[in-house]
Design a protein around this motif. Structure first.
Motif, PDB file in Angstrom:
ATOM      1  N   LEU A   1       0.819  -1.210   0.000  1.00 39.06           N
ATOM      2  CA  LEU A   1       0.000   0.000   0.000  1.00 39.06           C
ATOM      3  C   LEU A   1       0.855   1.263   0.000  1.00 39.06           C
ATOM      4  N   LYS A   2       2.180   1.080   0.076  1.00 39.17           N
ATOM      5  CA  LYS A   2       3.090   2.221   0.088  1.00 39.17           C
ATOM      6  C   LYS A   2       4.092   2.094  -1.056  1.00 39.17           C
ATOM      7  N   ASP A   3       4.856   3.145  -1.248  1.00 39.19           N
ATOM      8  CA  ASP A   3       5.803   3.218  -2.362  1.00 39.19           C
ATOM      9  C   ASP A   3       6.900   2.162  -2.207  1.00 39.19           C
ATOM     10  N   LEU A   4       6.933   1.203  -3.124  1.00 41.12           N
ATOM     11  CA  LEU A   4       7.927   0.128  -3.030  1.00 41.12           C
ATOM     12  C   LEU A   4       9.361   0.621  -3.232  1.00 41.12           C
ATOM     13  N   PRO A   5       9.631   1.500  -4.212  1.00 45.04           N
ATOM     14  CA  PRO A   5      11.012   1.979  -4.367  1.00 45.04           C
ATOM     15  C   PRO A   5      11.562   2.641  -3.102  1.00 45.04           C
ATOM     16  N   VAL A   6      10.717   3.387  -2.394  1.00 47.09           N
ATOM     17  CA  VAL A   6      11.160   4.033  -1.152  1.00 47.09           C
ATOM     18  C   VAL A   6      11.506   2.975  -0.106  1.00 47.09           C
ATOM     19  N   GLN A   7      10.687   1.941  -0.009  1.00 45.72           N
ATOM     20  CA  GLN A   7      10.937   0.878   0.965  1.00 45.72           C
ATOM     21  C   GLN A   7      12.211   0.100   0.625  1.00 45.72           C
ATOM     22  N   VAL A   8      12.436  -0.137  -0.667  1.00 49.76           N
ATOM     23  CA  VAL A   8      13.660  -0.838  -1.083  1.00 49.76           C
ATOM     24  C   VAL A   8      14.887   0.010  -0.759  1.00 49.76           C
ATOM     25  N   SER A   9      14.789   1.315  -0.970  1.00 53.64           N
ATOM     26  CA  SER A   9      15.907   2.210  -0.637  1.00 53.64           C
ATOM     27  C   SER A   9      16.212   2.167   0.857  1.00 53.64           C
ATOM     28  N   SER A  10      15.157   2.148   1.681  1.00 55.08           N
ATOM     29  CA  SER A  10      15.349   2.057   3.134  1.00 55.08           C
ATOM     30  C   SER A  10      16.055   0.760   3.507  1.00 55.08           C
ATOM     31  N   LEU A  11      15.628  -0.331   2.885  1.00 56.99           N
ATOM     32  CA  LEU A  11      16.256  -1.626   3.157  1.00 56.99           C
ATOM     33  C   LEU A  11      17.723  -1.607   2.745  1.00 56.99           C
ATOM     34  N   GLN A  12      18.002  -1.014   1.608  1.00 61.38           N
ATOM     35  CA  GLN A  12      19.375  -0.954   1.108  1.00 61.38           C
ATOM     36  C   GLN A  12      20.277  -0.201   2.086  1.00 61.38           C
ATOM     37  N   VAL A  13      19.783   0.911   2.614  1.00 65.05           N
ATOM     38  CA  VAL A  13      20.561   1.702   3.578  1.00 65.05           C
ATOM     39  C   VAL A  13      20.819   0.892   4.847  1.00 65.05           C
ATOM     40  N   ILE A  14      19.778   0.210   5.335  1.00 66.00           N
ATOM     41  CA  ILE A  14      19.917  -0.578   6.565  1.00 66.00           C
ATOM     42  C   ILE A  14      20.935  -1.696   6.382  1.00 66.00           C
ATOM     43  N   LEU A  15      20.862  -2.391   5.261  1.00 65.34           N
ATOM     44  CA  LEU A  15      21.773  -3.515   5.028  1.00 65.34           C
ATOM     45  C   LEU A  15      23.226  -3.062   4.927  1.00 65.34           C
ATOM     46  N   HIS A  16      23.435  -1.856   4.401  1.00 66.14           N
ATOM     47  CA  HIS A  16      24.802  -1.389   4.192  1.00 66.14           C
ATOM     48  C   HIS A  16      25.371  -0.628   5.389  1.00 66.14           C
ATOM     49  N   LYS A  17      24.492  -0.050   6.215  1.00 60.27           N
ATOM     50  CA  LYS A  17      25.000   0.819   7.276  1.00 60.27           C
ATOM     51  C   LYS A  17      24.708   0.329   8.687  1.00 60.27           C
ATOM     52  N   SER A  18      23.852  -0.672   8.817  1.00 60.74           N
ATOM     53  CA  SER A  18      23.508  -1.130  10.159  1.00 60.74           C
ATOM     54  C   SER A  18      24.722  -1.758  10.842  1.00 60.74           C
ATOM     55  N   THR A  19      24.908  -1.396  12.116  1.00 66.99           N
ATOM     56  CA  THR A  19      26.029  -1.933  12.902  1.00 66.99           C
ATOM     57  C   THR A  19      25.538  -2.852  14.017  1.00 66.99           C
ATOM     58  N   ILE A  20      24.261  -3.224  13.942  1.00 69.39           N
ATOM     59  CA  ILE A  20      23.685  -4.077  14.977  1.00 69.39           C
ATOM     60  C   ILE A  20      24.306  -5.471  14.901  1.00 69.39           C
ATOM     61  N   VAL A  21      24.749  -5.977  16.046  1.00 66.57           N
ATOM     62  CA  VAL A  21      25.327  -7.318  16.130  1.00 66.57           C
ATOM     63  C   VAL A  21      24.592  -8.087  17.228  1.00 66.57           C
ATOM     64  N   PRO A  22      24.013  -9.252  16.889  1.00 63.37           N
ATOM     65  CA  PRO A  22      23.926  -9.837  15.545  1.00 63.37           C
ATOM     66  C   PRO A  22      22.932  -9.055  14.681  1.00 63.37           C
ATOM     67  N   PRO A  23      22.994  -9.219  13.362  1.00 64.20           N
ATOM     68  CA  PRO A  23      22.086  -8.484  12.476  1.00 64.20           C
ATOM     69  C   PRO A  23      20.627  -8.798  12.798  1.00 64.20           C
ATOM     70  N   ALA A  24      19.772  -7.831  12.551  1.00 63.40           N
ATOM     71  CA  ALA A  24      18.341  -8.022  12.797  1.00 63.40           C
ATOM     72  C   ALA A  24      17.815  -9.174  11.959  1.00 63.40           C
ATOM     73  N   SER A  25      16.963 -10.000  12.561  1.00 61.94           N
ATOM     74  CA  SER A  25      16.393 -11.134  11.828  1.00 61.94           C
ATOM     75  C   SER A  25      15.208 -10.696  10.971  1.00 61.94           C
ATOM     76  N   ILE A  26      14.521  -9.625  11.411  1.00 64.12           N
ATOM     77  CA  ILE A  26      13.391  -9.087  10.653  1.00 64.12           C
ATOM     78  C   ILE A  26      13.601  -7.589  10.455  1.00 64.12           C
ATOM     79  N   ILE A  27      13.477  -7.147   9.207  1.00 67.70           N
ATOM     80  CA  ILE A  27      13.591  -5.721   8.882  1.00 67.70           C
ATOM     81  C   ILE A  27      12.261  -5.295   8.281  1.00 67.70           C
TER      82      ILE A  27
END
Length: 219
Positions: free
Chosen positions: A182-208
């Protein structure tokens, strides 16, 4: 006088057409057929060979392309070229499987980016699409999301829909990404891309969960 002249002109045209039809000048002698960058399969060459000795000027390219599309639905585009005096050239573009669609009965079918089911064998390691309530709109949205993720170089193994308006994507990393239809998919994909590349959480989140303005990460 005009009527007589018209009859004479028509007769001449018929005679010219008949002469062209029987002349060996434009008889088909050579057939070149290519699928993508490879030669056409033998059965297709055999089918086209039925046209040999036909006059090239009387071969209906549109009808031939339509017949080939009906016989070989896995071809996405069919182009017919007539190169006088003796050559017919056929250039075919095959459909490329992008995912495996899993039906409610558990059957799997390779599909291309338009959702067309392909008859050809599918390559290994294609992402799987599992939809609880299959429909054209949901399948189109799934394929659109798949394309966006591929363009963002985000690897995935499956897309599934277990609740209305939501797509769950299992990433190659083993993490689960959750999207809203129901929301803009390109915006959501961009958010996911940023999280995957910049997240420093250890261990990585199991659900994003990127359905919200501020994505939710769950360990």
């Amino acid at each position: 006088m005009t009527k007589k002249f018209s009859l004479i002109s028509l007769s001449l045209l018929i005679m010219i057409a008949a002469a062209i039809g029987f002349t060996p000048i434009f008889k088909l002698q050579t057939i070149l057929c290519q699928v993508d960058v490879d030669p056409c399969p033998p059965e297709l060459i055999t089918y086209l060979s039925q046209l040999k000795t036909r006059n090239l000027l009387f071969i209906n390219r549109s009808r031939l392309a339509k017949d080939l599309k009906a016989l070989y639905p896995d071809f996405q585009n069919t182009r017919i070229f007539i190169n006088l005096p003796h050559m017919l050239r056929v250039a075919l573009t095959s459909r490329t499987p992008v995912a495996l669609l899993v039906t409610g009965s558990g059957q799997t079918f390779p599909i291309d980016n338009s959702g067309t089911v392909l008859k050809s064998a599918s390559p290994a390691n294609l992402p799987v699409i599992k939809l609880a309530t299959p429909g054209a709109q949901l399948l189109t949205a799934s394929l659109n999301l798949l394309t966006l993720l591929n363009q963002a170089f985000i690897g995935l193994t499956s897309l599934s829909s277990t609740q209305s308006g939501v797509l769950d994507v299992e990433l190659s990393s083993g993490q689960l990404a959750r999207f809203s239809l129901l929301k803009d998919l390109p915006v959501q994909v961009s958010s996911l891309q940023v999280i995957l590349h910049k997240s420093t959480i250890v261990p990585p989140a199991s659900i994003i969960d990127v359905r919200f303005d501020k994505p939710v990460l769950v360990n």
